[in-house]
Design an enzyme around this catalytic site. Sequence first.
Site, PDB file in Angstrom:
ATOM      1  N   LYS A 115      24.261  62.852  30.103  1.00  0.00           N
ATOM      2  CA  LYS A 115      25.620  63.035  29.561  1.00  0.00           C
ATOM      3  C   LYS A 115      26.450  61.791  29.807  1.00  0.00           C
ATOM      4  O   LYS A 115      26.189  61.006  30.727  1.00  0.00           O
ATOM      5  CB  LYS A 115      26.317  64.256  30.174  1.00  0.00           C
ATOM      6  CG  LYS A 115      26.594  64.201  31.689  1.00  0.00           C
ATOM      7  CD  LYS A 115      27.866  63.475  32.090  1.00  0.00           C
ATOM      8  CE  LYS A 115      27.966  63.333  33.604  1.00  0.00           C
ATOM      9  NZ  LYS A 115      28.902  62.336  34.081  1.00  0.00           N
ATOM     10  N   ASP A 135      27.998  69.507  36.639  1.00  0.00           N
ATOM     11  CA  ASP A 135      27.572  69.099  35.286  1.00  0.00           C
ATOM     12  C   ASP A 135      26.451  69.965  34.722  1.00  0.00           C
ATOM     13  O   ASP A 135      26.081  69.811  33.561  1.00  0.00           O
ATOM     14  CB  ASP A 135      27.025  67.658  35.317  1.00  0.00           C
ATOM     15  CG  ASP A 135      28.045  66.648  35.782  1.00  0.00           C
ATOM     16  OD1 ASP A 135      29.239  66.850  35.522  1.00  0.00           O
ATOM     17  OD2 ASP A 135      27.637  65.651  36.399  1.00  0.00           O
TER      18      ASP A 135
HETATM   19  O1  C5P Z   1      29.054  69.130  41.602  1.00  0.00           O
HETATM   20  P1  C5P Z   1      28.179  68.067  42.143  1.00  0.00           P
HETATM   21  O2  C5P Z   1      27.265  68.594  43.226  1.00  0.00           O
HETATM   22  O3  C5P Z   1      27.410  67.332  41.089  1.00  0.00           O
HETATM   23  O4  C5P Z   1      29.125  67.004  42.818  1.00  0.00           O
HETATM   24  C1  C5P Z   1      28.662  65.972  43.638  1.00  0.00           C
HETATM   25  C2  C5P Z   1      29.807  65.458  44.504  1.00  0.00           C
HETATM   26  O5  C5P Z   1      30.785  64.833  43.683  1.00  0.00           O
HETATM   27  C3  C5P Z   1      30.549  66.535  45.237  1.00  0.00           C
HETATM   28  O6  C5P Z   1      29.966  66.805  46.509  1.00  0.00           O
HETATM   29  C4  C5P Z   1      31.936  65.957  45.388  1.00  0.00           C
HETATM   30  O7  C5P Z   1      31.963  65.024  46.464  1.00  0.00           O
HETATM   31  C5  C5P Z   1      32.097  65.143  44.125  1.00  0.00           C
HETATM   32  N1  C5P Z   1      32.807  65.888  43.050  1.00  0.00           N
HETATM   33  C6  C5P Z   1      34.169  66.095  43.182  1.00  0.00           C
HETATM   34  N2  C5P Z   1      34.849  66.764  42.189  1.00  0.00           N
HETATM   35  C7  C5P Z   1      34.198  67.178  41.077  1.00  0.00           C
HETATM   36  C8  C5P Z   1      32.813  66.944  40.930  1.00  0.00           C
HETATM   37  C9  C5P Z   1      32.149  66.296  41.937  1.00  0.00           C
HETATM   38  O8  C5P Z   1      34.780  65.715  44.184  1.00  0.00           O
HETATM   39  N3  C5P Z   1      34.872  67.790  40.118  1.00  0.00           N
END
Ligand code: C5P
Length: 303
Positions: free
Chosen positions: A11, A143
Site C-alpha cells: 500500500k 494496515d
Molecule cells: O498497527 P501497527 O502494529 O502496524 O503499528 C506499528 C507501530 O506504529 C505501533 O506500535 C505504533 O508505534 C505506531 N503507530 C501509531 N499510530 C498508528 C499506527 C501505528 O503510533 N495509527
Amino acid sequence: MSTTTVRVPAKVNLCLGVGPMRADGYHPLATVYQAVDLHDEVRATARDDGAILVAVHTDNRSELALVPEDDDNLAVRAARVLRDHAGVSAGVDLAIRKVIPVAGGMAGGSANAAAALVACNDAWGTGLTRAELEPLATTLGSDVPFLLHGGNAVGGGRGEMISPVLARGSYHWVFAIAAEGLSTTAVYAEFDRINAGHDVPDPVVPDALLAALRAGDAEALGLALSNDLTEAALSLRPELEETLDIGIEAGALGATLSGSGPTAMFLASGEQHSLDISFALSSAAACADVVQSRGPVSGARII
Ligand code: C5P
C-alpha cells in the site's frame, strides 16, 4: 494436504494526516490508502500436527535478516488468531515470497498477515467471509484490514477503520527503495518528539485529494499528495530529501514518502514519464533500487 497461495499487494498513503498520540499509544489517522502492483505471496499448507511454521524467501539477503521466522512473524500471528477464533486444531506451513520492501513504509508485514488470514481460512476450510476476517485483521495491525480490501479507501481510527472512496483512474508510480528500512514505531516517536509542546490538530483528508481521485486527475492528485510523517522520517534520514528533490526535478507530478518511509513515491503521467523519473532516481545516493508500479489493484486474493 490442502495448499492455498494468496497474492497480496503493498500500500501507499496518498495522504497521511496524523493527530496527537492517543491514550493507547497509537495516533489518530486520516489517510487515503491505495493498493499498488507490488506483491508478496503467502502459501499455506495445512499440517496435521498443530505446528505453525514459517519460511521466508527473498532475493534480498539483508532483508531476510529483518523478517522473523518464528512466532513474531505477523503471518504466524495471523494464523494463530484465526485458529483460536475458529477453534481449529490443525497447523500450517507458511511460505512467504517477499517482493514488498521490508520496513519500507509499504505495509509488507501487514500484507503478509492479511494474506495468511485468507490462505489459512481456505487451507483449513474455516469458511469465514471477508467481513468476518476483518475484525481479526484489526487485531494484527492498523494496515491489515485495508490489505484484505485493496483498491482505494479512506482509513480512519488508527488506520484500521476502512471506508470506501469514490475513485477513478489508474496511476503510474515510481518507488525509490532505500537500502535500509525505517522502524514505524521510531518514526512515530520522532513525530511526538518534534511536536512536543505543540498543538497537533485532528487530522483530515484534504478535499483536493478526494476531488482529484473522483475526477481521475493525475496532475491534481500529484499536487495533493501529503504525509504528516515526512518531517519525522527526514529527521531520522536526512538523505531522503535529496531523493525527493531528484524525483521532483525529473518532473514527477507529486512526490512524498510512503507511510513512515523510507520508500519515496513519485507520481508519473505515463509509462515513458515513469522511465524518465526512474532513470533520474538511479543517481540518488539514498536509493538502492527503483521500482515502477501501478495502482490501484485488488487486495489479498487466492491464486
Ligand atoms: O498497527 P501497527 O502494529 O502496524 O503499528 C506499528 C507501530 O506504529 C505501533 O506500535 C505504533 O508505534 C505506531 N503507530 C501509531 N499510530 C498508528 C499506527 C501505528 O503510533 N495509527
